[in-house]
Scaffold this motif. Structure first.
Motif, PDB file in Angstrom:
ATOM      1  N   LEU A  92      38.252  34.246  30.967  1.00  0.00           N
ATOM      2  CA  LEU A  92      39.532  34.936  31.105  1.00  0.00           C
ATOM      3  C   LEU A  92      40.487  34.143  31.995  1.00  0.00           C
ATOM      4  O   LEU A  92      41.674  34.006  31.681  1.00  0.00           O
ATOM      5  N   LYS A  93      39.968  33.615  33.093  1.00  0.00           N
ATOM      6  CA  LYS A  93      40.795  32.810  33.988  1.00  0.00           C
ATOM      7  C   LYS A  93      41.271  31.543  33.287  1.00  0.00           C
ATOM      8  O   LYS A  93      42.434  31.147  33.413  1.00  0.00           O
ATOM      9  N   ALA A  94      40.383  30.906  32.517  1.00  0.00           N
ATOM     10  CA  ALA A  94      40.755  29.698  31.778  1.00  0.00           C
ATOM     11  C   ALA A  94      41.815  29.999  30.722  1.00  0.00           C
ATOM     12  O   ALA A  94      42.644  29.137  30.392  1.00  0.00           O
ATOM     13  N   ALA A  95      41.815  31.241  30.216  1.00  0.00           N
ATOM     14  CA  ALA A  95      42.792  31.643  29.205  1.00  0.00           C
ATOM     15  C   ALA A  95      44.118  32.093  29.823  1.00  0.00           C
ATOM     16  O   ALA A  95      45.039  32.458  29.104  1.00  0.00           O
ATOM     17  N   GLY A  96      44.198  32.096  31.157  1.00  0.00           N
ATOM     18  CA  GLY A  96      45.460  32.408  31.808  1.00  0.00           C
ATOM     19  C   GLY A  96      45.539  33.743  32.511  1.00  0.00           C
ATOM     20  O   GLY A  96      46.573  34.063  33.097  1.00  0.00           O
ATOM     21  N   LEU A  97      44.489  34.552  32.476  1.00  0.00           N
ATOM     22  CA  LEU A  97      44.490  35.819  33.207  1.00  0.00           C
ATOM     23  C   LEU A  97      44.100  35.498  34.649  1.00  0.00           C
ATOM     24  O   LEU A  97      42.945  35.209  34.942  1.00  0.00           O
ATOM     25  N   ALA A  98      45.079  35.525  35.532  1.00  0.00           N
ATOM     26  CA  ALA A  98      44.906  35.011  36.892  1.00  0.00           C
ATOM     27  C   ALA A  98      43.806  35.710  37.676  1.00  0.00           C
ATOM     28  O   ALA A  98      42.999  35.059  38.341  1.00  0.00           O
ATOM     29  N   ASN A  99      43.749  37.039  37.598  1.00  0.00           N
ATOM     30  CA  ASN A  99      42.816  37.743  38.464  1.00  0.00           C
ATOM     31  C   ASN A  99      42.220  38.957  37.757  1.00  0.00           C
ATOM     32  O   ASN A  99      42.593  40.091  38.049  1.00  0.00           O
TER      33      ASN A  99
END
Length: 107
Positions: free
Chosen positions: A50-57
């Protein structure tokens, strides 16, 4: 996300459509892991992706025990369970019954 759960050997993966049932999310994914270690590893992988896909936190609850880990990915809520815990809470039944309860308003 479903492909990632399959890659991580998640068991009994179910997607529940939440559109029209709640404003919390559009969908819920429920899956089981074979053990607390498996549930924890799947949760770590999902959060990393999720973080790699752009969801920061992404918000994560239950990662310390790994019996039931909830990951809030904004439009999708992911529940990862040990099988016994999943059977006890039976979210699939709860949400399928919620779909059949008529909304009421106070007069």
């Amino acid at each position: 996300m479903l492909q990632e759960l399959d890659d991580d050997k998640a068991e009994n993966v179910v997607t529940i459509d939440l559109v029209g049932k709640t404003d919390l999310a559009d969908a819920m994914v429920v899956a089981s892991g074979r053990s607390t270690r498996h549930v924890g590893a799947m949760a770590d992988q999902i959060v990393s992706r999720l973080k790699a896909a752009g969801l920061a936190n992404p918000k994560v609850e239950g990662a310390s025990a790994c019996d039931w880990v909830l990951i809030d990915a904004e439009d999708v809520i992911v529940h990862l369970f040990r099988p016994e815990v999943r059977e006890f809470y039976n979210l699939e039944r709860v949400w399928s019954e919620a779909a059949h309860i008529a909304a009421t308003t106070d007069a």
